[in-house]
Design an enzyme around this catalytic site. Structure first.
Site, PDB file in Angstrom:
ATOM      1  N   CYS A 126      13.565  10.594   7.249  1.00 20.04           N
ATOM      2  CA  CYS A 126      13.472  10.109   8.628  1.00 20.04           C
ATOM      3  C   CYS A 126      14.793  10.302   9.362  1.00 20.04           C
ATOM      4  CB  CYS A 126      13.036   8.658   8.634  1.00 20.04           C
ATOM      5  SG  CYS A 126      13.928   7.672   7.442  1.00 20.04           S
ATOM      6  N   GLU A 146      10.161   0.956  10.280  1.00 21.77           N
ATOM      7  CA  GLU A 146      11.196   1.981  10.073  1.00 21.77           C
ATOM      8  C   GLU A 146      10.496   3.309  10.308  1.00 21.77           C
ATOM      9  OE1 GLU A 146      13.113   4.814   8.765  1.00 21.77           O
ATOM     10  OE2 GLU A 146      12.955   4.016   6.719  1.00 21.77           O
ATOM     11  N   GLU A 151       9.822  15.408  15.621  1.00 25.49           N
ATOM     12  CA  GLU A 151      10.253  15.293  14.234  1.00 25.49           C
ATOM     13  C   GLU A 151       9.448  16.283  13.385  1.00 25.49           C
ATOM     14  OE1 GLU A 151       9.286  11.618  12.158  1.00 25.49           O
ATOM     15  OE2 GLU A 151      11.235  11.723  11.168  1.00 25.49           O
ATOM     16  N   LYS A 168       0.853  -1.201   0.000  1.00 30.17           N
ATOM     17  CA  LYS A 168       0.000   0.000   0.000  1.00 30.17           C
ATOM     18  C   LYS A 168       0.884   1.244   0.000  1.00 30.17           C
ATOM     19  CE  LYS A 168      -1.859   2.827   2.804  1.00 30.17           C
ATOM     20  NZ  LYS A 168      -1.797   4.057   1.992  1.00 30.17           N
TER      21      LYS A 168
HETATM   22  P1  NAP Z   1       2.056   8.140   8.252  1.00 30.68           P
HETATM   23  O1  NAP Z   1       0.681   8.550   8.620  1.00 30.68           O
HETATM   24  O2  NAP Z   1       2.853   7.377   9.222  1.00 30.68           O
HETATM   25  O3  NAP Z   1       1.931   7.338   6.859  1.00 30.68           O
HETATM   26  C1  NAP Z   1       2.799   6.318   6.433  1.00 30.68           C
HETATM   27  C2  NAP Z   1       1.990   5.206   5.764  1.00 30.68           C
HETATM   28  O4  NAP Z   1       1.112   4.601   6.731  1.00 30.68           O
HETATM   29  C3  NAP Z   1       1.077   5.719   4.658  1.00 30.68           C
HETATM   30  O5  NAP Z   1       0.982   4.737   3.644  1.00 30.68           O
HETATM   31  C4  NAP Z   1      -0.241   5.871   5.385  1.00 30.68           C
HETATM   32  O6  NAP Z   1      -1.346   5.863   4.534  1.00 30.68           O
HETATM   33  C5  NAP Z   1      -0.226   4.659   6.271  1.00 30.68           C
HETATM   34  N1  NAP Z   1      -1.120   4.757   7.424  1.00 30.68           N
HETATM   35  C6  NAP Z   1      -1.576   5.870   8.049  1.00 30.68           C
HETATM   36  N2  NAP Z   1      -2.396   5.528   9.067  1.00 30.68           N
HETATM   37  C7  NAP Z   1      -2.481   4.183   9.073  1.00 30.68           C
HETATM   38  C8  NAP Z   1      -3.171   3.233   9.885  1.00 30.68           C
HETATM   39  N3  NAP Z   1      -3.966   3.604  10.888  1.00 30.68           N
HETATM   40  N4  NAP Z   1      -3.017   1.914   9.614  1.00 30.68           N
HETATM   41  C9  NAP Z   1      -2.218   1.513   8.598  1.00 30.68           C
HETATM   42  N5  NAP Z   1      -1.546   2.350   7.796  1.00 30.68           N
HETATM   43  C10 NAP Z   1      -1.654   3.675   8.035  1.00 30.68           C
HETATM   44  O7  NAP Z   1       2.869   9.378   7.800  1.00 30.68           O
HETATM   45  P2  NAP Z   1       2.267  10.730   7.191  1.00 30.68           P
HETATM   46  O8  NAP Z   1       0.962  11.121   7.773  1.00 30.68           O
HETATM   47  O9  NAP Z   1       2.321  10.580   5.751  1.00 30.68           O
HETATM   48  O10 NAP Z   1       3.337  11.736   7.763  1.00 30.68           O
HETATM   49  C11 NAP Z   1       3.281  12.173   9.107  1.00 30.68           C
HETATM   50  C12 NAP Z   1       4.639  12.161   9.729  1.00 30.68           C
HETATM   51  O11 NAP Z   1       5.208  10.855   9.673  1.00 30.68           O
HETATM   52  C13 NAP Z   1       5.690  13.001   9.029  1.00 30.68           C
HETATM   53  O12 NAP Z   1       5.578  14.344   9.274  1.00 30.68           O
HETATM   54  C14 NAP Z   1       6.932  12.386   9.587  1.00 30.68           C
HETATM   55  O13 NAP Z   1       7.184  12.854  10.875  1.00 30.68           O
HETATM   56  C15 NAP Z   1       6.603  10.929   9.617  1.00 30.68           C
HETATM   57  N6  NAP Z   1       7.085  10.204   8.422  1.00 30.68           N
HETATM   58  C16 NAP Z   1       8.171   9.406   8.563  1.00 30.68           C
HETATM   59  C17 NAP Z   1       8.675   8.725   7.449  1.00 30.68           C
HETATM   60  C18 NAP Z   1       9.858   7.832   7.518  1.00 30.68           C
HETATM   61  O14 NAP Z   1      10.455   7.560   6.484  1.00 30.68           O
HETATM   62  N7  NAP Z   1      10.232   7.314   8.667  1.00 30.68           N
HETATM   63  C19 NAP Z   1       8.063   8.878   6.213  1.00 30.68           C
HETATM   64  C20 NAP Z   1       6.926   9.693   6.105  1.00 30.68           C
HETATM   65  C21 NAP Z   1       6.454  10.329   7.231  1.00 30.68           C
HETATM   66  P3  NAP Z   1      -1.873   7.229   3.874  1.00 30.68           P
HETATM   67  O15 NAP Z   1      -0.708   8.092   3.585  1.00 30.68           O
HETATM   68  O16 NAP Z   1      -2.508   6.735   2.672  1.00 30.68           O
HETATM   69  O17 NAP Z   1      -2.813   7.820   4.871  1.00 30.68           O
END
Ligand code: NAP
Ligand code: MG
Length: 510
Positions: free
Chosen positions: A317, A283, A414, A208
């Site tokens: 990250c 991760e 972060e 996904k």
């Molecule tokens: P996120 O919510 O953690 O999203 C990452 C993935 O998880 C996306 O595919 C997201 O889907 C999915 N997801 C979200 N809620 C879920 C749930 N309840 N169950 C299963 N999967 C779920 O990250 P984001 O909202 O895009 O970003 C928020 C923050 O996350 C950023 O500001 C940053 O701090 C952190 N982040 C970290 C990394 C990393 O590489 N470690 C990468 C991105 C973001 P959808 O996007 O389709 O909702």
């Protein structure tokens, strides 16, 4: 109540231009998802838009997959795992297939780089020069492992069976059906990091992608078919995290979840997976210290510190967001990184001179602006940057803050944007207690000419990666992952294969 993702999409709809972008040269017709080798719409028929973050315009519509689509994809992955040819293929043939995928991806570098830049906002040059070659290399590296998944022969003594002889050995077997949930910061590369080891170990997958950036994963699905990976081995479901993602994490027929994203969602995944004790690898986020000692090559440290925080707009990250500078050179380094920030050419990803594109989404723009305001309120001094750039697209100014200390949001959380906290220190011993309180432990760096000091500090930092006199160096052979709340398990290297295999011990009485 609206789910977070639905709310996210709705908020984008309100403020973004409703027109379909005419700039992308891409077909505006709705995309399809991949299930069991067929390209299909969501069972519900629903779609959602993906946006060009440089303009806020819609690129095209994406199927809004949900539980029924996840169910169909998991059934297809299970069938491919249990009954399909993938597991039975010789390791050499599997390796050749993965190598073919790498070749195809390399051949289409330009197309993928443009698609990634369009959907995610990153400069085309970065997608072309970093994301693509790393993804290609990862598939090649993993292709090599197909023929090297070794077990052991183990001399056993069985103390309660004197005089008996046994032949004992171990076999590494694939874990089965894997659900993979990935973020938007390196959309194709994250897909490669996840798919490479799963395929090398003969697992089957439901992937996904993030709702903000589904395009390269879908295009990769076409190359996966072209490379000859059998139907059902890789299924790609687009949709929102709280619906499709949650259904995947909780699905009873998924053997393992591999997740990259926020620590907050990582914890939700663990709770969902706990119901039937799926294997989980994570991760997650970071707040990584980048430490410049007084004896460092200061010019190279300044360039490195700018790269550590501004690469990929700070949406990494492992971004070096806590910049510790030994007192003697504090002003020089802050001036240097501020001057680097001023010179960065911020603009749409497809302009040849762009060095920093827009943030990925309107939501991310508001998150990062919120942190900038919080910094102001809590007494941080903005040396350069601060705030939005322009009023269309999701651009922010590369930002350097001083007067920051633990307890402030900008220091502790972060930000995932181009915002660095510069902190002076007297001796390294002053930093270590602050860092031992850091809830994250993904990466760290130290800049010094003293090799002993470098090794000593590397051994004291609790982080999955420590860079010395460099930053953001990645290689398919080098494991990457977090200590503490930055995650479980490692991506890449030999280590990642442990996450996709389980060991069977076979004991034969002779
Ligand atoms: P996120 O919510 O953690 O999203 C990452 C993935 O998880 C996306 O595919 C997201 O889907 C999915 N997801 C979200 N809620 C879920 C749930 N309840 N169950 C299963 N999967 C779920 O990250 P984001 O909202 O895009 O970003 C928020 C923050 O996350 C950023 O500001 C940053 O701090 C952190 N982040 C970290 C990394 C990393 O590489 N470690 C990468 C991105 C973001 P959808 O996007 O389709 O909702
Ligand atoms: Mg997009």
């Amino acid at each position: 109540m609206k789910s977070k993702s639905t709310a996210k999409a709705a908020s984008k709809r309100i403020t973004s231009h409703p027109s379909t972008a005419s700039t992308n040269g891409n077909s505006p017709k709705p995309k399809k998802m991949l299930i069991g080798g067929r390209w299909v719409s969501a069972a519900s028929g629903k779609t959602f838009p993906t946006y060009n973050p440089a303009t806020g315009e819609i690129i095209c519509q994406i199927p809004e997959g949900d539980r029924p689509d996840i169910d169909a994809a998991v059934r297809s992955a299970r069938n491919a795992f249990e009954n399909g040819p993938w597991r039975r293929m010789s390791p050499s043939d599997r390796g050749k297939t993965l190598w073919r995928l790498a070749d195809l991806l390399e051949k289409h570098t330009e197309e993928f780089a443009r698609l990634e830049s369009l959907d995610n906002g990153k400069p085309l040059a970065v997608a072309r020069g970093a994301d693509l070659p790393l993804a290609v290399d990862l598939f090649r590296y993993m292709a090599g492992w197909c023929t090297k998944m070794l077990g052991n022969t183990i001399p056993i003594s069985v103390p309660y069976a004197p005089g008996e002889r046994f032949h004992a050995y171990t076999v590494r077997e694939p874990i089965g059906v894997v659900g993979q949930i990935i973020p938007w910061n390196f959309p194709l590369l994250m897909a490669a990091w996840k798919l490479g080891p799963a395929l090398a170990t003969s697992c089957t997958v439901v992937l996904k992608p993030a709702e903000q950036t589904p395009l390269t994963a879908l295009r990769l699905g076409e190359l996966i078919q072209e490379a000859g990976i059998p139907d059902g081995v890789v299924n790609i479901i687009t949709g929102f995290g709280e619906t499709a993602g949650a259904a995947l994490a909780a699905h009873p027929d998924v053997d393992k979840i591999a997740f990259t994203g926020s620590t907050e969602v990582g914890k939700i995944i663990v709770r969902a997976a706990a119901i039937d004790l799926k294997k989980v690898s994570l991760e997650l986020g970071g707040k990584s210290p980048n430490i410049i000692l007084a004896d460092a090559d200061i010019d190279s440290a300044i360039a490195g510190a700018a790269n550590a925080i501004f690469f990929n707009h700070g949406q990494c990250c492992c971004a070096g967001s806590r910049l510790y500078i030994q007192n003697k050179h504090f002003d020089k380094v802050v001036d240097g990184i501020a001057s680097a920030a001023r010179k960065i050419k911020v603009g749409p990803g497809d302009r040849p001179d762009t060095e920093m594109g827009p943030l990925v989404s309107e939501e991310q723009l508001h998150r990062v602006l919120g942190y900038m305001r919080a910094g102001d309120k809590e007494g941080a001094k903005t040396v350069v940057g601060g705030g939005r750039l322009g009023d269309s697209g999701y651009f922010v100014k590369p930002t350097v803050l001083t007067n920051t200390k633990p307890g402030m949001k900008v220091m502790d959380e972060e930000i995932f944007g181009p915002v660095v906290c510069a902190i002076p220190f007297n001796q390294v011993e002053d930093i270590l207690p602050i860092e031992s309180d850091n809830v994250y432990g993904l990466a760290a760096a130290v800049w010094t000419r003293d090799i002993s000091k470098a090794h000593r500090i590397a051994s004291e930092l609790r982080a999955g990666t420590v860079w010395v006199n460099c930053y953001n160096i990645f290689d398919s052979a080098l494991p990457f992952g977090g200590y503490k709340q930055s995650g479980w398990g490692r991506e890449m290297g030999a280590e990642v294969l442990d996450l996709y295999t389980q060991t069977k011990a076979v004991c034969v009485r002779l």
